[in-house]
Design an enzyme around this catalytic site. Sequence first.
Site, PDB file in Angstrom:
ATOM      1  CD  GLU A 110       3.102  -5.630  -0.578  1.00  0.00           C
ATOM      2  OE1 GLU A 110       3.265  -4.729  -1.404  1.00  0.00           O
ATOM      3  OE2 GLU A 110       3.958  -6.496  -0.336  1.00  0.00           O
TER       4      GLU A 110
ATOM      5  CD  GLU B 134       4.982 -11.944   0.323  1.00  0.00           C
ATOM      6  OE1 GLU B 134       5.912 -11.125   0.255  1.00  0.00           O
ATOM      7  OE2 GLU B 134       3.881 -11.756  -0.234  1.00  0.00           O
TER       8      GLU B 134
END
Length: 378
Positions: free
Chosen positions: A174, A290
């Site tokens: 991220e 994920e």
Amino acid sequence: MVIAAEPAALDAVERTTLPSHSAASLTRRSLLRSGAGALAAVAGAGALRPARAAPASVPFGAAIQFEMFDIDAAYRHAFRDECAIVLPMNELKFGLLRPSREQFLFEPADRLVDWALSNGQRSRGHTFVWWSTNPDWLEAITDEAEAERVLVDHIERTADHFRGRLESWDVVNEVMAHEPGGRDGPLRDSFWLQRLGPRHIPLAFGTAARADPSARLVINDYDLEFAGDRYDRRRALTLDLVRQLQDAGHRVDAVGIQGHLYSHLKIDREALARFGRDLKVLGVGLLATELDVIDFQVPGGPDEIDEAARVVVSDFLDGLFAGQRPEAVIAWGLTDRYSWVPDAMPRADGSPSRPLPLDRDYRPKPWFADVRQRLTQG
Ligand code: 9MR
């Protein structure tokens, strides 16, 4: 945004290893190098195999949490029975691993990883660089050189400890701004960005490559699959980051698409396929890291919720497979009993969220069978 194009912007360690060629020749060199790196990883981790010996299925995996692993036998059995890959969900994050500067609390992750390997499963690492879950002692560091020393030491010691056991690492997680090109960004305003600037990304990749040459190195991020300008920008920026790393001579083996799928949003299958193809041209793989379903905007009962999940997961896999064969599809947990989704985005009607392949009682959702079938087709 330039993260690594100028050798001058790189740290001393990077500078010594970078050839002083033009950006264009560096690109070709790094592509070749990245191909060689991928082959080395094949031998080491079995992540890819030659086409003729290609396994029938894309491996399915899931992230496991130590607290539940320790107390819930049904939870352990589900991971043992359903997964080819099992990875520690939180135990390798900076804050859990490094409660103090002197400590490396490897034991919980060691136990999870060794358990997975003893079941004949594979494992991977999440994550070295993240904006979240940094301990106070780390964020208190204000000096650039000290922050760099801590990052390099953290990656070296952690990668070395798990060398040969983790087939890949989310080197950075991220690092893109939530809304790049909007009011933020392009990069996430994090401790690492503030102290080291954009060069923290190539620094992390270079250090990880040296610390564990056999692990595949992954850049991991979210919101890369939906339709809309913001998602287009996130896909474009991810490609840009990969190219800049390659141009600076770094090995990037794959992009991890987290795949937290909002079941009220539309997947852009074409754009996702294009993204996968563009990465393939760069010699970079793709995996879902994920996967889960965020259903807080979907009205109705379990049947409606699960049908919306089936659609979004199916569209996601369509786009993913159309671009290039994914290296793995990994869910962020396995059972609705334990998930971050209801904590972060609870359903307005107060009914339980249904984010994961197994329900609270470990019964598979219908969409899990579809996923299995898709992965088996390879
Ligand atoms: O699911 C994870 C949750 O258990 C943790 O409390 C949280 C903070 O460490 O992180 C969650 O996992 C995140 C992952 O590391 C990065 N992508 C978003 C995930 C959901 O927040």
